[in-house]
Design a protein around this motif. Sequence first.
Motif, PDB file in Angstrom:
ATOM      1  N   ALA A  41       0.847  -1.193   0.000  1.00 22.97           N
ATOM      2  CA  ALA A  41       0.000   0.000   0.000  1.00 22.97           C
ATOM      3  C   ALA A  41       0.885   1.246   0.000  1.00 22.97           C
ATOM      4  N   GLU A  42       0.563   2.181  -0.854  1.00 23.07           N
ATOM      5  CA  GLU A  42       1.367   3.396  -1.017  1.00 23.07           C
ATOM      6  C   GLU A  42       1.554   4.106   0.322  1.00 23.07           C
ATOM      7  N   GLY A  43       2.789   4.510   0.567  1.00 20.41           N
ATOM      8  CA  GLY A  43       3.106   5.272   1.765  1.00 20.41           C
ATOM      9  C   GLY A  43       3.515   4.444   2.970  1.00 20.41           C
ATOM     10  N   TYR A  44       3.401   3.124   2.880  1.00 23.83           N
ATOM     11  CA  TYR A  44       3.777   2.291   4.008  1.00 23.83           C
ATOM     12  C   TYR A  44       5.262   1.930   3.935  1.00 23.83           C
ATOM     13  N   PRO A  45       5.919   1.814   5.114  1.00 26.28           N
ATOM     14  CA  PRO A  45       7.336   1.437   5.123  1.00 26.28           C
ATOM     15  C   PRO A  45       7.535   0.093   4.426  1.00 26.28           C
ATOM     16  N   GLY A  46       8.471   0.047   3.527  1.00 23.61           N
ATOM     17  CA  GLY A  46       8.793  -1.204   2.847  1.00 23.61           C
ATOM     18  C   GLY A  46       7.973  -1.498   1.608  1.00 23.61           C
ATOM     19  N   ALA A  47       6.963  -0.682   1.316  1.00 21.43           N
ATOM     20  CA  ALA A  47       6.087  -0.979   0.171  1.00 21.43           C
ATOM     21  C   ALA A  47       6.882  -1.128  -1.121  1.00 21.43           C
ATOM     22  N   LYS A  48       7.787  -0.211  -1.354  1.00 24.66           N
ATOM     23  CA  LYS A  48       8.594  -0.258  -2.579  1.00 24.66           C
ATOM     24  C   LYS A  48       9.470  -1.519  -2.594  1.00 24.66           C
ATOM     25  N   THR A  49      10.058  -1.838  -1.458  1.00 26.69           N
ATOM     26  CA  THR A  49      10.923  -3.016  -1.365  1.00 26.69           C
ATOM     27  C   THR A  49      10.131  -4.291  -1.625  1.00 26.69           C
ATOM     28  N   PHE A  50       8.928  -4.406  -1.047  1.00 30.82           N
ATOM     29  CA  PHE A  50       8.110  -5.599  -1.271  1.00 30.82           C
ATOM     30  C   PHE A  50       7.694  -5.719  -2.736  1.00 30.82           C
ATOM     31  N   ARG A  51       7.404  -4.595  -3.386  1.00 30.95           N
ATOM     32  CA  ARG A  51       7.077  -4.648  -4.823  1.00 30.95           C
ATOM     33  C   ARG A  51       8.273  -5.156  -5.617  1.00 30.95           C
ATOM     34  N   GLU A  52       9.467  -4.697  -5.253  1.00 27.43           N
ATOM     35  CA  GLU A  52      10.693  -5.142  -5.939  1.00 27.43           C
ATOM     36  C   GLU A  52      10.939  -6.638  -5.708  1.00 27.43           C
TER      37      GLU A  52
END
Length: 168
Positions: A41-52
């Motif tokens: 979910a946008e804005g949550y810590p780690g969101a970008k990392t989990f998508r990667e």
Amino acid sequence: MKKILTDSSSAIILFKTELFHQLTKTYRILMAKSVYGELTAEGYPGAKTFREYCKNKQFFVFSSDNEASCRQIPLSGKGERDTVCRFLEGIGDFIMIDDGKGVGYCRDNSIPHINALLFPRILYLAGNISESEYRDKTDAVIHVGRYSEKVIAYSAACSQNEIGFFMP
């Protein structure tokens, strides 16, 4: 490599303690689509990392063909309910779950499960981390998670025989 279904709270605890990457190297990580949605979910810590991680196939996301059967599982959290449902559909060898009601459901229904606090113990008993790393990571998981004294004591005393099924 054993297949482990994880809920979002366990994944977040391991991410915040810099253990999630180690989890992906230890087990084949699976998660329900709803759990993936919670983690990214946008804005949550780690969101970008989990998508990667997902993009790089470090874990795999599953949805159900039978959502009606999932709704029969008496858990209020969609992620936890869907995680249990995926397991009951035959996806995964066991569950990593840190939600109290979800843990209770797994225990009461003989579903093999661990929590994030046991992961450093497993790594240590498997010889993948040193005793000092084990102590540091366990302290970090306790700090981030919300564990009772009973759960903390069990984790510290848990033998390799008791958690042998979950060993990599």
